[in-house]
Each structure stands twice: as structure tokens, then as C-alpha cells.
Write a protein that holds these residues in place. Structure first.
Motif: not given
Length: 459
Positions: A1-16
Motif C-alpha cells: 500500500m502506497a504511503i502518502l504525505d499529508e501536506i500542512s495547509g500553510e505550505i501547500n501551494y497547489g492550485t485547486v
């Protein structure tokens, strides 16, 4: 099973990219008259609304009408404040395939059992309130919805009937309680009454009308509303402090300015996406499909009821909701209350569902509320044991777990599978005195609705 990193909101610069719904309301007039004269003893209608091919949301749509009752000299008009009780039957079908998405009769009984328990308290607190007596004209009326807040700071309990064990009990009506919810609208002395009503279709609990989904049918859908006899939701009295003093039939009553505010989708991306899916691959989802069974019984201290649970009610049974209604000329209370009910139990294939010994209903133990049903009302407009005990006694048997009714998701595949074998649901009621009542059970089944380029099918 793949392990996914959970990114804190303060450093998540992805665009939705957000693609949200944009509701557009369109008024749909009935195919026949927008005015209906009601009978005191018989059903009227149907009023028919035809929904053309479009992307729409049933649950966010509204049924609008004005309810007017003529004056009766030296009397008071009394109207059930659950305005869903003005409806006797609701049918929804596809005009091309004749498939029925909904057909529920005795709707006033169903609404009386389901409306408050199936409405979240958050939703209820946003609904309209009505203060004082009902207005005499539409122009001066306050707008109301399906269930209504009392609009005063004090509870108002009206107690009527014959004494049982020193308690006035046979026909008890409650207004107020912690939620300050009205049970009745009362008019002025000798005055006409009028209400301006707008009922969200989400109030038609556990039906396709309450489905919060964007739908598209390439053929026309028809919604039929049959209007109730006025004796099933109203009556007159010669006193405004007793619902038994000078009982009589409401004066001439009419439904007018009838319309459906249909919630269409305004976002063209969503519109094209939904239509494309239906026309190419089809759209399929489970929907709740309730049915009503009724048993009338002459005065007796003990009664048993039996309901075979078959595929006729759906592929699965989500749950059953039951109540006892007083078998009188006028339908005054949402349910009879349970003052004379001493104990009861429910069974599936002759095996007790929840308790081997059943539930006592005396004020001291109140097992019917505490053990059997309280879990199903948490966070709803049926907030307290007082409201439950006095005016809105119901029993719930759930095959979805002990989840509050207002949290039930009709689109989850869940419940008792009756596809392979028939089960028998039975009830045993015991009373301290003989009761002349109507025993109503709402069987909330689940069927599969499929929409293709040929229209709608329900199985």
C-alpha cells in the motif's frame, strides 16, 4: 500500500480548480388550474406539474401555494402547523416509460411521523416562524414552510380529552417545547384565515423529491399532488383553549396561486456533463421509496399487526417508522401520543428486534423513548422527550444502524435485503384502556433508479 504525505495547509501551494453549482429557479405552473377547492371529506386533484428535459435538483425546489379558509361565525379555525398534512398523495412518474419514481398515499400520516424527526435542528432553526393568530387575508399573512416555529418565548400546551390515571390524555396537542415548534395555527374568533406557504421539496423525506442530486431525464417527468380533505388537517372550535369544544368542519377552503419553483442548473459545464453522462452511459443510483400500511382497530387493549416485507417495497428496506393515530372525525394531533400505551414490542420473523421484553411506556421509565428511539431523534427538530411523549410518538426500527433519521442517506446501498426471501415485520401494542385507533407503518424501501437516453426506469 502506497504511503502518502499529508501536506500542512500553510505550505501547500497547489492550485485547486472549483466547479460549483449555480442554481437558477424557474416557475412551473400546474397543467390544470392553479386554484383548487378542497372537500371536507374527499381528496381533490391531482394538480400536475410537468418537468421538461432539463438538469434540475428536486430537493432545492419548492412547492408554493396560498391556503385560505372562510370564516365561521363565533368559531376559531385550527390548521395543522405541519403543512405537509394538506397533501394526501404524491406521485412522480416518467411520461415516456410510465416508471414511478414515487407513489405515496396517506401522505399526511407519513409527514406527521417523519417531518420533525427527519429534519435536522440546524435546518429547522432556519425555517420561518409565525407569531399570533393566523392572518385573515393572504396580503397580511406571514410566510410559512412545512414545519414552523412558534415565534413566542413560552410553551403553549393545550390538553384535552378524558382522564386516564388522573391525567387528561385522550387527545393532547403540544405547542412549543425546547424547539418552540407549532403544532397548530389558530385563527381569530369568527375570522377567515389565510396562509402563504412555500414547502421545500427536501421536506418530502426519504423520497426522490428529497434527493440532493442534479438529474436529467430526456423525457418529461410529471409530479402529481393530491390535496387532502380538510378534516385531515383542520377543524373549527368554539373556544381557542380547547380542541374539543364545539368541534366542527372548516369553512370553504381553497388552494390558490399554486406553482413549483424548479431549481435548474445554471452552470453550463455541469449541465453538459450531466446530459452527456445520461445520454451516453446512463445514470444509476439507489433512491428511497416509502410505502404506507394502515390497520384500523375497534377499541381494544391489545392489538397485533403484521407486514410481509417483500420485493414490492424495494430491493432493500432501510427502516420502518410506526405511529398510532386517534380514529376520530377530525385529525387534531400529529399522532395520538402514547398516554394509554403501556408497553409494546416489534419483531422480525417472530424474533424481537431490539428487546426481548419489549418497552414500557410509563412516565417513570419511558423505555420507548430512552431505549428504543432517542438515538434516531438526536440533533433533529423532535428534540425532547416531552415533544415525543405528548404529540409525536413514533417508533423506529432501522436496518441502517442506530443513526439519527435526519442523517440517513437514501443513496447508500444499505438496509435489510429482501431480494432473496420475504421477511415478516410484526408489532404488539398493549393499552391500559381500549383504544380505537389507526396503526400506521411507513416502510422505507430502497429501489434502483436508472436514467438513460430512453427515459427513467425504477426497479
Amino acid at each position: 500500500m502506497a504511503i502518502l504525505d499529508e501536506i500542512s495547509g500553510e505550505i501547500n501551494y497547489g492550485t485547486v480548480v472549483t466547479n460549483h453549482s449555480e442554481p437558477v429557479f424557474r416557475s412551473v405552473a400546474p397543467q390544470n388550474s392553479a386554484t383548487v377547492t378542497l372537500s371536507s371529506t374527499a381528496t381533490s386533484g391531482p394538480s400536475e406539474f410537468v418537468i421538461p428535459p432539463s438538469v434540475f435538483n428536486f430537493s432545492k425546489s419548492r412547492l408554493n401555494f396560498d391556503l385560505s379558509t372562510a370564516l365561521t361565525a363565533a368559531s376559531y379555525n385550527n390548521i395543522n402547523a405541519n403543512l405537509l398534512t394538506t397533501i394526501s398523495r404524491v406521485v412522480v412518474y416518467d411520461t415516456a416509460t410510465n416508471a414511478q419514481l414515487l407513489d405515496i398515499s396517506s401522505f399526511e400520516k407519513y409527514a406527521s411521523m417523519i417531518a420533525s424527526a427527519g429534519t435536522s435542528l440546524t435546518d429547522f432553526l432556519t425555517k420561518s416562524f409565525y407569531s399570533g393568530n393566523i392572518a385573515a387575508t393572504i396580503a397580511t399573512s406571514q410566510p410559512v414552510e412545512d414545519i414552523v416555529k412558534l415565534g413566542t418565548t413560552a410553551a403553549n400546551y393545550v390538553l384535552d380529552g378524558t382522564a386516564v390515571g388522573g391525567t387528561t390524555s385522550a387527545d393532547i396537542v403540544a405547542e412549543g417545547g425546547q424547539t418552540q415548534r407549532r403544532q397548530f395555527f389558530i385563527g381569530g374568533s369568527g375570522a377567515a384565515t389565510a396562509l402563504r406557504v412555500s414547502i421545500p421539496l427536501s421536506a418530502f423525506k426519504f423520497t426522490v423529491l428529497a434527493a440532493d442530486k442534479m438529474l436529467y431525464s430526456p423525457s418529461q417527468l410529471c409530479v402529481q399532488i393530491y390535496w387532502n380533505a380538510t378534516n385531515n388537517f383542520g377543524f373549527i372550535t368554539t373556544a381557542n383553549t380547547s380542541v374539543l369544544t364545539g368541534e366542527g368542519v372548516l369553512g370553504a377552503t381553497t388552494i390558490s396561486n399554486l406553482s413549483l419553483s424548479l431549481c435548474n442548473e445554471g452552470n453550463l459545464k455541469i449541465v453538459s456533463s450531466v446530459i452527456d453522462r445520461v445520454m451516453k452511459e446512463g445514470l444509476s443510483m439507489p433512491i428511497a421509496y416509502p410505502s404506507i400500511t394502515r390497520v384500523s382497530n375497534a377499541a381494544a387493549t391489545s392489538i397485533s399487526t403484521y407486514v410481509p416485507l417483500t420485493r414490492a417495497y424495494g430491493n432493500r428496506i432501510l427502516g420502518l417508522v410506526s405511529a398510532i393515530f386517534f380514529n376520530g372525525t377530525y385529525s387534531k394531533a400529529n399522532a395520538r401520543g402514547r398516554w394509554d400505551l403501556t408497553s409494546y414490542n416489534t419483531f422480525l420473523n417472530n424474533v424481537a428486534i431490539l428487546s426481548q421484553s419489549g418497552f414500557t411506556c410509563n412516565l417513570g421509565r419511558a423505555e420507548d423513548y430512552i431505549l428504543a428511539n432517542k438515538d434516531f431523534f438526536k440533533g433533529s427538530a423532535l428534540e425532547t422527550a416531552g415533544d415525543y411523549r405528548i404529540a409525536e410518538w413514533v417508533h423506529v426500527d432501522s436496518f441502517k444502524g442506530r443513526v439519527p433519521l435526519h442523517q440517513w442517506d437514501q443513496h447508500e446501498i444499505d438496509g435489510l435485503d429482501v431480494g432473496m426471501a420475504t421477511a415478516t415485520y410484526s408489532q404488539q401494542f398493549n393499552f391500559s384502556v381500549g383504544v380505537n385507533g389507526v396503526y400506521v407503518t411507513a416502510i422505507i424501501g430502497q429501489k434502483q433508479m436508472t436514467i438513460t437516453n430512453q427515459g427513467v426506469m425504477v426497479q
